[in-house]
Design a protein around this motif. Structure first.
Motif, mmCIF file in Angstrom:
data_model
loop_
_atom_site.group_PDB
_atom_site.id
_atom_site.type_symbol
_atom_site.label_atom_id
_atom_site.label_comp_id
_atom_site.label_asym_id
_atom_site.label_seq_id
_atom_site.Cartn_x
_atom_site.Cartn_y
_atom_site.Cartn_z
ATOM 1 N N LEU A 282 4.737 1.048 11.755
ATOM 2 C CA LEU A 282 3.398 1.187 11.271
ATOM 3 C C LEU A 282 2.455 0.556 12.466
ATOM 4 O O LEU A 282 2.632 -0.109 12.944
ATOM 5 C CB LEU A 282 3.083 0.367 10.002
ATOM 6 C CG LEU A 282 3.634 0.993 8.767
ATOM 7 C CD1 LEU A 282 3.681 0.204 7.599
ATOM 8 C CD2 LEU A 282 2.963 2.232 8.426
ATOM 9 N N ASN A 283 1.029 1.356 12.104
ATOM 10 C CA ASN A 283 0.009 0.761 13.216
ATOM 11 C C ASN A 283 -0.154 -0.845 13.212
ATOM 12 O O ASN A 283 -0.012 -1.393 12.171
ATOM 13 C CB ASN A 283 -1.146 1.374 12.675
ATOM 14 C CG ASN A 283 -1.696 2.645 13.291
ATOM 15 O OD1 ASN A 283 -1.212 2.650 14.405
ATOM 16 N ND2 ASN A 283 -2.560 3.357 12.766
ATOM 17 N N ASP B 177 -10.067 9.605 16.300
ATOM 18 C CA ASP B 177 -9.537 8.538 15.849
ATOM 19 C C ASP B 177 -8.843 7.582 16.796
ATOM 20 O O ASP B 177 -8.200 6.625 16.847
ATOM 21 C CB ASP B 177 -8.156 9.030 14.858
ATOM 22 C CG ASP B 177 -8.286 9.104 13.657
ATOM 23 O OD1 ASP B 177 -9.517 8.657 13.107
ATOM 24 O OD2 ASP B 177 -7.542 9.918 12.769
ATOM 25 N N LYS C 81 -10.278 3.835 17.114
ATOM 26 C CA LYS C 81 -9.496 3.187 16.039
ATOM 27 C C LYS C 81 -8.022 2.767 16.180
ATOM 28 O O LYS C 81 -7.725 1.680 16.079
ATOM 29 C CB LYS C 81 -9.861 3.744 14.604
ATOM 30 C CG LYS C 81 -9.220 3.082 13.407
ATOM 31 C CD LYS C 81 -9.384 3.812 12.245
ATOM 32 C CE LYS C 81 -8.989 2.981 10.796
ATOM 33 N NZ LYS C 81 -9.481 3.794 9.612
ATOM 34 N N ALA C 82 -7.375 3.834 16.863
ATOM 35 C CA ALA C 82 -5.982 3.606 16.970
ATOM 36 C C ALA C 82 -5.786 2.620 18.120
ATOM 37 O O ALA C 82 -4.738 1.674 17.977
ATOM 38 C CB ALA C 82 -5.407 5.051 17.546
ATOM 39 N N ARG D 206 0.199 5.546 10.866
ATOM 40 C CA ARG D 206 -0.617 4.809 9.831
ATOM 41 C C ARG D 206 -0.057 5.171 8.346
ATOM 42 O O ARG D 206 -0.371 4.504 7.405
ATOM 43 C CB ARG D 206 -2.015 5.098 9.772
ATOM 44 C CG ARG D 206 -2.349 6.538 9.685
ATOM 45 C CD ARG D 206 -3.791 6.877 9.963
ATOM 46 N NE ARG D 206 -4.244 8.271 9.665
ATOM 47 C CZ ARG D 206 -5.231 8.933 10.184
ATOM 48 N NH1 ARG D 206 -6.360 8.092 10.765
ATOM 49 N NH2 ARG D 206 -5.637 10.063 9.830
ATOM 50 N N ASN D 207 0.824 6.037 8.465
ATOM 51 C CA ASN D 207 1.508 6.580 6.896
ATOM 52 C C ASN D 207 2.726 5.769 6.636
ATOM 53 O O ASN D 207 3.728 6.260 7.380
ATOM 54 C CB ASN D 207 1.250 7.985 6.882
ATOM 55 C CG ASN D 207 1.755 8.304 5.365
ATOM 56 O OD1 ASN D 207 2.837 8.007 4.883
ATOM 57 N ND2 ASN D 207 0.739 9.340 4.910
ATOM 58 N N LYS D 208 2.759 4.895 5.816
ATOM 59 C CA LYS D 208 4.169 4.426 5.529
ATOM 60 C C LYS D 208 5.109 5.392 5.262
ATOM 61 O O LYS D 208 6.595 5.315 5.467
ATOM 62 C CB LYS D 208 4.145 3.342 4.243
ATOM 63 C CG LYS D 208 5.214 2.561 4.113
ATOM 64 C CD LYS D 208 4.868 1.239 3.184
ATOM 65 C CE LYS D 208 6.306 0.324 3.473
ATOM 66 N NZ LYS D 208 7.370 0.891 2.752
ATOM 67 N N ASN E 127 -6.230 -0.626 16.425
ATOM 68 C CA ASN E 127 -5.110 -1.231 15.613
ATOM 69 C C ASN E 127 -3.935 -1.629 16.306
ATOM 70 O O ASN E 127 -3.160 -2.295 15.980
ATOM 71 C CB ASN E 127 -5.013 -0.164 14.588
ATOM 72 C CG ASN E 127 -5.883 0.142 13.660
ATOM 73 O OD1 ASN E 127 -6.566 -0.769 13.364
ATOM 74 N ND2 ASN E 127 -6.187 1.192 12.969
ATOM 75 N N ASN E 128 -3.889 -0.910 17.489
ATOM 76 C CA ASN E 128 -2.567 -0.970 18.585
ATOM 77 C C ASN E 128 -2.746 -2.006 19.802
ATOM 78 O O ASN E 128 -2.213 -1.755 20.828
ATOM 79 C CB ASN E 128 -1.786 -0.034 18.666
ATOM 80 C CG ASN E 128 -1.303 0.818 17.507
ATOM 81 O OD1 ASN E 128 -0.382 0.439 16.713
ATOM 82 N ND2 ASN E 128 -2.105 1.755 16.867
#
Length: 301
Positions: free
Chosen positions: A58-59, A77, A80-81, A31-33, A84-85
């Motif tokens: 990225l996610n 998490d 949420k993960a 999630r961190n660019k 997102n995916n």
């Protein structure tokens, strides 16, 4: 060769993504660019010397068909993960979680069919030194089992990459055994600010661990799972001796003012014990202490 996506670009995600990339096509999802860009441009360095070059994305931006998706985010998490995916999960033949604590399989069941899901535990330990640099503090067995299918194929893929892995037909017992070990070690090292090696050197710490284990074993019995507290404590001693300089992920989280997985470990034991009218004062106290330390970190005290 498998096409593998690793969801989670923290210490364990980068560790397993790197090791699996030796013989597989691996993409680490983060999630961190800045982390994703660094991995794509510079790779991942383990223990200051070993270099690996998995890809990163990225996610939500990567959803090609995968043979295996490995969930390596923190337990809190997971939902949420997965959300997102979601498309990546749908396009993956198998889903594997190697996360700490209880409840991870239940979260994945909301996004994937039972026969696609595999769960497991690992004795590997790692921490992030800085972006793209991982300290591999200790290794050991990785045990994998399916909710309804054989995990032999996945275990073989891991073993081919130097990750000692084996399939189990009783993986829920394996998950609980790892939970009992984590309940004895993780929060104690975080509260006291010690490496795992200090546990076996100090009788006071060993006594705290013993009380946590005794309560957790009684809680497991209420779920029709029988464990020997003495055997679990021997595992605690073995871990302490085998990884004397390692720091647990919970220690790292508290040190870096991050949320911990306490609610999936000691907190999960407290919740189950409450439902079954079992007294677990030591697990309750250490759960409260970790929550207090989390709030201390957030408030900047």
């Amino acid at each position: 060769m498998m096409k593998i996506s690793v969801i989670g670009s923290g210490a364990m995600g980068c560790l397993f993504g790197s090791l699996l990339s030796v013989k597989n096509d691996v993409v680490i999802i983060g999630r961190n660019k800045n982390t994703v860009d660094f991995i794509n441009n510079h790779g991942i360095t383990i223990n200051s010397s070993e270099k690996f070059y998995p890809k990163a994305a990225l996610n939500g931006s990567y959803y090609e068909k995968s043979d295996l998706a490995v969930i390596m985010v923190k337990a809190y998490d997971t939902a949420k993960a997965l959300e997102n995916n979601k498309k990546l999960i749908e396009n993956s033949q198998y889903i594997l979680t190697l996360q700490n604590g209880l409840g991870n399989a239940e979260n994945i069941l909301e996004f994937a069919e039972r026969d696609k899901i595999f769960i497991g535990t690992t004795e590997h330990n790692s921490s992030v030194e800085k972006t793209g640099y991982i300290c591999h503090g200790g290794n050991g067995a990785t045990i994998i089992g399916g909710l309804s299918g054989s995990a032999e194929k996945i275990a073989d893929v891991f073993s081919e990459c130097g990750i000692s892995a084996k399939a189990s037909n009783d993986v829920f017992r394996v998950i609980w055994k790892k939970l009992l070990l984590n309940a004895a070690v993780n929060a104690v090292t975080a509260v006291l600010g010690i490496p795992t090696g200090f546990i076996v050197k100090n009788n006071n710490v060993l006594e705290i661990c013993q009380n946590l284990v005794s309560e957790a074993v009684k809680t497991a019995e209420s779920c029709n799972l029988s464990f020997s507290a003495d055997e679990i404590m021997q595992s605690v001693r073995n871990l302490s001796l085998r990884q004397p300089h390692a720091f647990t992920s919970m220690y790292s989280d508290i040190t870096n003012n991050r949320k911990t997985e306490i609610d999936s470990i000691n907190g999960a034991i407290v919740s189950i014990a409450e439902k079954n009218n079992i007294s677990v004062p030591f697990n309750r106290m250490i759960t409260d202490m970790i929550h207090a330390l989390e709030m201390k970190g957030i408030s900047g005290i």
